[in-house]
Write an enzyme that holds these catalytic residues in place. Sequence first.
Site, PDB file in Angstrom:
ATOM      1  N   GLY A   1       0.834  -1.215   0.000  1.00 28.54           N
ATOM      2  CA  GLY A   1       0.000   0.000   0.000  1.00 28.54           C
ATOM      3  C   GLY A   1       0.851   1.240   0.000  1.00 28.54           C
ATOM      4  N   ASN A   2       0.250   2.377   0.262  1.00 22.86           N
ATOM      5  CA  ASN A   2       1.017   3.617   0.364  1.00 22.86           C
ATOM      6  C   ASN A   2       0.381   4.532   1.409  1.00 22.86           C
ATOM      7  OD1 ASN A   2      -0.927   5.497  -1.012  1.00 22.86           O
ATOM      8  ND2 ASN A   2      -0.615   4.005  -2.650  1.00 22.86           N
ATOM      9  N   ARG A   3       1.023   5.682   1.638  1.00 24.01           N
ATOM     10  CA  ARG A   3       0.633   6.540   2.762  1.00 24.01           C
ATOM     11  C   ARG A   3      -0.486   7.531   2.455  1.00 24.01           C
ATOM     12  NH1 ARG A   3       4.547   5.792   6.576  1.00 24.01           N
ATOM     13  NH2 ARG A   3       6.619   5.333   5.792  1.00 24.01           N
TER      14      ARG A   3
END
Length: 423
Positions: free
Chosen positions: A227-229
């Site tokens: 995933g990412n932030r």
Amino acid sequence: MSSDKQPDGKKRLESLHGKKIILGITGSIAAYKAAFLLRLLIKAGAEVQVLMTSAAADFIGPVTLATLSKRPVLSDIQSEANWNNHVELGLWADAFIIAPATANTLAKLSSGICDNLLTAVYLSARCPVFAAPAMDVDMWHHPATRRNIRQLQTDGIHLLPVGKGELASGLEGEGRMAEPEEILDFLADFFFAQGKHDPPHSPLSGKRLMLTAGPTYEPLDPVRFLGNRSSGKMGIALADALARRGAKVHLILGPSALRPKENKVEVIHVKTAEEMLQAALRLFPKADAAILAAAVADYKPARVSPEKIKKKGESMTLQLEKTPDIAATLGQQKRPGQYLIGFALETENEKANARSKLQRKNFDFIVLNSLRDPGAGFQTDTNKISILFPGNKARAYELKAKEEVAEDILDTLEELFQNDKAL
Ligand code: C5P
């Protein structure tokens, strides 16, 4: 410059007519100027309820203010019955302007302290809040005041710029309260711009808008993902602002803890890039425009293990494969009259990279934010953007709260709908 000297000044001033305004006065020598501001507001047709701190009463008499506003002045010094008014007042007002706002009151507001009627009304207010700071030059430049000002801007307070010149202390510098005419213009401009965005007036009213926002999670096994932030905050702010302008909004939202405030926004929850693409393909053909604010994963695990992957050996290699490029897919399908807006989050060669995305994905404009700018990008409440258009045109904006950035982006989109013009 006073309102009626500006082009459009009369129309701007008219936007104050009938507005319900709380004028909060705190203990500064500039408090006497609040009487002039009050007179100008009343002359413009506003209803004004004056609220003062006990310190303010040392500088200006409540009788003067009650006479000018034709309403009793509320203050801490009076009966306890006033105290219960804070929620009611906060709901009654169309705007709350604190002028003058002392360093002390700004510090309280920035940390949510409510030890008097004025600060309690601030915490209960649902309306836009404005503050015209007034203090000595050293207080204005003190790191604590700078910090409080930044916090208040992030919280969405509209701060009036301070003036420069001779101060009551005899010192010279920044810290003078804005003049009553300037404060009046500021408020009039605000209501005038807001009037333009009322659903019946916005070119986005009745338009069908599709948005993507948030991250995507690409599963690796039943418990892990790539995933990412991304928090989804920018895309959600856009969805809310679109709904307020009367658009019909479908928000395709990746895994995010945030939700839109406007209940008219229809949310479609997705997890992966593939799910996001499927929802977008379903909604895009009927949309008048799409804004793609999601931080879509570029790669996903080539194989999703049905069981939790066990720990083995000192290292492990993951085979990744490309996810679908939603933006490029929609860009190919875009029909004449339909608009596609994208985002670019860059860390190097910002402009060149964004321009190449603008072209490759067939966007009508692209919103660039650089992670090099402090306060811009992921998991912040603020953003600093540039908007790049086909050709070589660009507009740069200041660092602002994401809610305000959303308004700037929508103003640009409105121009596309309004004029169908080459920007
Ligand atoms: O190429 P890059 O990911 O930097 O492009 C950013 C823009 O493209 C954003 O508007 C993003 O929402 C969109 N995008 C997309 N599908 C992808 C990757 C990016 O819609 N797979």
